[in-house]
Scaffold this active site. Sequence first.
Site, PDB file in Angstrom:
ATOM      1  N   ASP A   1       0.803  -0.726  -0.048  1.00  0.00           N
ATOM      2  CA  ASP A   1       0.392   0.275   0.219  1.00  0.00           C
ATOM      3  C   ASP A   1       0.572   1.275  -0.041  1.00  0.00           C
ATOM      4  O   ASP A   1       1.684   1.412   0.540  1.00  0.00           O
ATOM      5  CB  ASP A   1      -1.103   0.220   1.056  1.00  0.00           C
ATOM      6  CG  ASP A   1      -1.859   0.631   1.516  1.00  0.00           C
ATOM      7  OD1 ASP A   1      -2.251   1.560  -0.086  1.00  0.00           O
ATOM      8  OD2 ASP A   1      -2.651   0.968   2.106  1.00  0.00           O
TER       9      ASP A   1
ATOM     10  N   GLY B   1       0.358   5.457  -4.390  1.00  0.00           N
ATOM     11  CA  GLY B   1      -0.287   6.880  -4.645  1.00  0.00           C
ATOM     12  C   GLY B   1       0.245   8.059  -3.777  1.00  0.00           C
ATOM     13  O   GLY B   1       0.541   8.375  -4.345  1.00  0.00           O
TER      14      GLY B   1
ATOM     15  N   TRP C   1       3.160   7.550  -2.138  1.00  0.00           N
ATOM     16  CA  TRP C   1       4.454   7.777  -2.904  1.00  0.00           C
ATOM     17  C   TRP C   1       4.632   8.980  -3.737  1.00  0.00           C
ATOM     18  O   TRP C   1       5.417   9.824  -3.968  1.00  0.00           O
ATOM     19  CB  TRP C   1       4.942   6.445  -3.211  1.00  0.00           C
ATOM     20  CG  TRP C   1       6.888   6.908  -3.575  1.00  0.00           C
ATOM     21  CD1 TRP C   1       7.848   6.602  -2.897  1.00  0.00           C
ATOM     22  CD2 TRP C   1       7.590   6.583  -4.634  1.00  0.00           C
ATOM     23  NE1 TRP C   1       8.849   6.371  -2.693  1.00  0.00           N
ATOM     24  CE2 TRP C   1       8.423   6.983  -4.352  1.00  0.00           C
ATOM     25  CE3 TRP C   1       6.262   6.887  -5.904  1.00  0.00           C
ATOM     26  CZ2 TRP C   1       9.441   6.487  -5.478  1.00  0.00           C
ATOM     27  CZ3 TRP C   1       7.772   7.099  -7.273  1.00  0.00           C
ATOM     28  CH2 TRP C   1       9.128   7.173  -6.812  1.00  0.00           C
TER      29      TRP C   1
ATOM     30  N   HIS D   1       3.537   2.816  -8.924  1.00  0.00           N
ATOM     31  CA  HIS D   1       2.642   2.182  -9.122  1.00  0.00           C
ATOM     32  C   HIS D   1       4.012   0.774 -10.028  1.00  0.00           C
ATOM     33  O   HIS D   1       4.563   0.097  -9.637  1.00  0.00           O
ATOM     34  CB  HIS D   1       1.152   1.519  -9.893  1.00  0.00           C
ATOM     35  CG  HIS D   1       0.325   1.827  -9.759  1.00  0.00           C
ATOM     36  ND1 HIS D   1      -0.194   1.658  -8.352  1.00  0.00           N
ATOM     37  CD2 HIS D   1      -1.309   2.544 -10.201  1.00  0.00           C
ATOM     38  CE1 HIS D   1      -1.446   2.143  -8.078  1.00  0.00           C
ATOM     39  NE2 HIS D   1      -1.660   2.396  -9.104  1.00  0.00           N
TER      40      HIS D   1
ATOM     41  N   SER E   1      -7.409  -5.775  -6.012  1.00  0.00           N
ATOM     42  CA  SER E   1      -8.637  -6.327  -5.645  1.00  0.00           C
ATOM     43  C   SER E   1      -9.314  -6.944  -5.766  1.00  0.00           C
ATOM     44  O   SER E   1      -9.767  -6.224  -6.958  1.00  0.00           O
ATOM     45  CB  SER E   1      -8.541  -5.402  -3.849  1.00  0.00           C
ATOM     46  OG  SER E   1      -9.620  -4.765  -4.455  1.00  0.00           O
TER      47      SER E   1
ATOM     48  N   GLU F   1     -12.228  -5.151  -5.550  1.00  0.00           N
ATOM     49  CA  GLU F   1     -12.076  -3.461  -5.263  1.00  0.00           C
ATOM     50  C   GLU F   1     -12.086  -3.128  -6.469  1.00  0.00           C
ATOM     51  O   GLU F   1     -12.133  -1.920  -5.992  1.00  0.00           O
ATOM     52  CB  GLU F   1     -12.625  -3.192  -3.823  1.00  0.00           C
ATOM     53  CG  GLU F   1     -13.685  -3.905  -2.813  1.00  0.00           C
ATOM     54  CD  GLU F   1     -12.916  -5.453  -2.476  1.00  0.00           C
ATOM     55  OE1 GLU F   1     -11.976  -5.206  -2.204  1.00  0.00           O
ATOM     56  OE2 GLU F   1     -14.013  -6.641  -1.916  1.00  0.00           O
TER      57      GLU F   1
ATOM     58  N   TRP G   1     -11.024  -2.340  -8.782  1.00  0.00           N
ATOM     59  CA  TRP G   1     -12.096  -1.862 -10.642  1.00  0.00           C
ATOM     60  C   TRP G   1     -12.807  -0.811 -10.345  1.00  0.00           C
ATOM     61  O   TRP G   1     -13.241  -0.196 -11.540  1.00  0.00           O
ATOM     62  CB  TRP G   1     -13.211  -2.977 -10.787  1.00  0.00           C
ATOM     63  CG  TRP G   1     -12.602  -4.316 -10.892  1.00  0.00           C
ATOM     64  CD1 TRP G   1     -12.432  -5.209 -10.680  1.00  0.00           C
ATOM     65  CD2 TRP G   1     -12.206  -4.970 -12.454  1.00  0.00           C
ATOM     66  NE1 TRP G   1     -12.397  -6.874 -10.616  1.00  0.00           N
ATOM     67  CE2 TRP G   1     -11.319  -6.581 -12.087  1.00  0.00           C
ATOM     68  CE3 TRP G   1     -11.366  -4.226 -13.229  1.00  0.00           C
ATOM     69  CZ2 TRP G   1     -10.820  -6.845 -12.852  1.00  0.00           C
ATOM     70  CZ3 TRP G   1     -10.316  -5.040 -14.085  1.00  0.00           C
ATOM     71  CH2 TRP G   1     -10.493  -6.103 -14.478  1.00  0.00           C
TER      72      TRP G   1
ATOM     73  N   LEU H   1      11.049 -20.738  -4.039  1.00  0.00           N
ATOM     74  CA  LEU H   1       9.994 -19.817  -3.935  1.00  0.00           C
ATOM     75  C   LEU H   1       8.619 -19.884  -4.669  1.00  0.00           C
ATOM     76  O   LEU H   1       8.551 -20.058  -5.731  1.00  0.00           O
ATOM     77  CB  LEU H   1      10.950 -18.778  -3.372  1.00  0.00           C
ATOM     78  CG  LEU H   1       9.781 -17.595  -3.236  1.00  0.00           C
ATOM     79  CD1 LEU H   1       9.551 -16.803  -2.197  1.00  0.00           C
ATOM     80  CD2 LEU H   1      10.079 -15.796  -4.213  1.00  0.00           C
TER      81      LEU H   1
ATOM     82  N   SER I   1      -8.172  -4.906   4.376  1.00  0.00           N
ATOM     83  CA  SER I   1      -8.837  -4.920   3.524  1.00  0.00           C
ATOM     84  C   SER I   1      -9.362  -6.293   2.716  1.00  0.00           C
ATOM     85  O   SER I   1      -8.800  -6.606   1.086  1.00  0.00           O
ATOM     86  CB  SER I   1      -8.162  -4.416   2.169  1.00  0.00           C
ATOM     87  OG  SER I   1      -7.678  -2.912   3.303  1.00  0.00           O
TER      88      SER I   1
END
Length: 244
Positions: A22, A25, A27, A39, A67, A69, A71, A133, A198
Amino acid sequence: MALAPSYEAPPAVPVHVAIIMDGNGRWAKARGLPRIAGHRQGAEAVRAAVRSCADLGVSYLTIYAFSSENWKRPPAEVDDLMGLLRLYLRRELAALERDGVRIRFIGDRSRLAPDITRLITESESSTAGNGQLTLTIALNYGGRYEILDAVRRIAAAARRGEFEPDDITEPIFEQYLQTTDVPDPDLLIRTSGEQRLSNFLLWQSAYTELVFTPTLWPDFKHHHLEEAIHEYQRRERRYGGTGG
Ligand code: FPP
């Protein structure tokens, strides 16, 4: 002989680290740049975090890239995020393969562009044999939807006579989650000072140690990961027991 403690001493390094990335934006805003610049820098931080996890001996890294959300964001930003994912998969695949990283995706693929779905399938199959990994990318993912979807499929199986409702145990339920072959996260890190889940890995993080850092995701470096792991190592994991 001393009784074995009823809590588990934390291992030196968490087996599974999950990250809510998170602050991209903010930054960008702090630098007078468009959100896409945040991004983009965030994608660089992903590259570095994958390397750091592999170097530190973490076996599973799960990142929340988009996520269900997300969209709701302006279409141009959604396009930018999807574009970055395309770029990441195209550019990084060779390096990930070389470093023994297995890629897998969780989330609903039905709404993704066909070329992204193709890239996802290709990267999953070409890295399927890697074991250093496992990088799980949560894309169009929502924890509640994942649980609901599992419930629907279990209900359908019960209706077909495959289960009695009382036979549905936690291990059986987990087989219907998208993370079925991945252990629950030991440590979940959220950057940028927000202290929420979230809708991320709701079932899987029942006993996860949560570490919140004010660092914005694009600034997240190897030493931030080490600090979060140190914080995790200071915690005593009781899994609901008394601790001694
Ligand atoms: C949150 O920052 C971040 C996201 C919604 C997306 C995370 C995406 C990346 C790190 C880049 C691409 C990913 C890959 C796997 C290459 P925000 O925009 O909500 O930040 P803000 O809260 O400061 O506005």
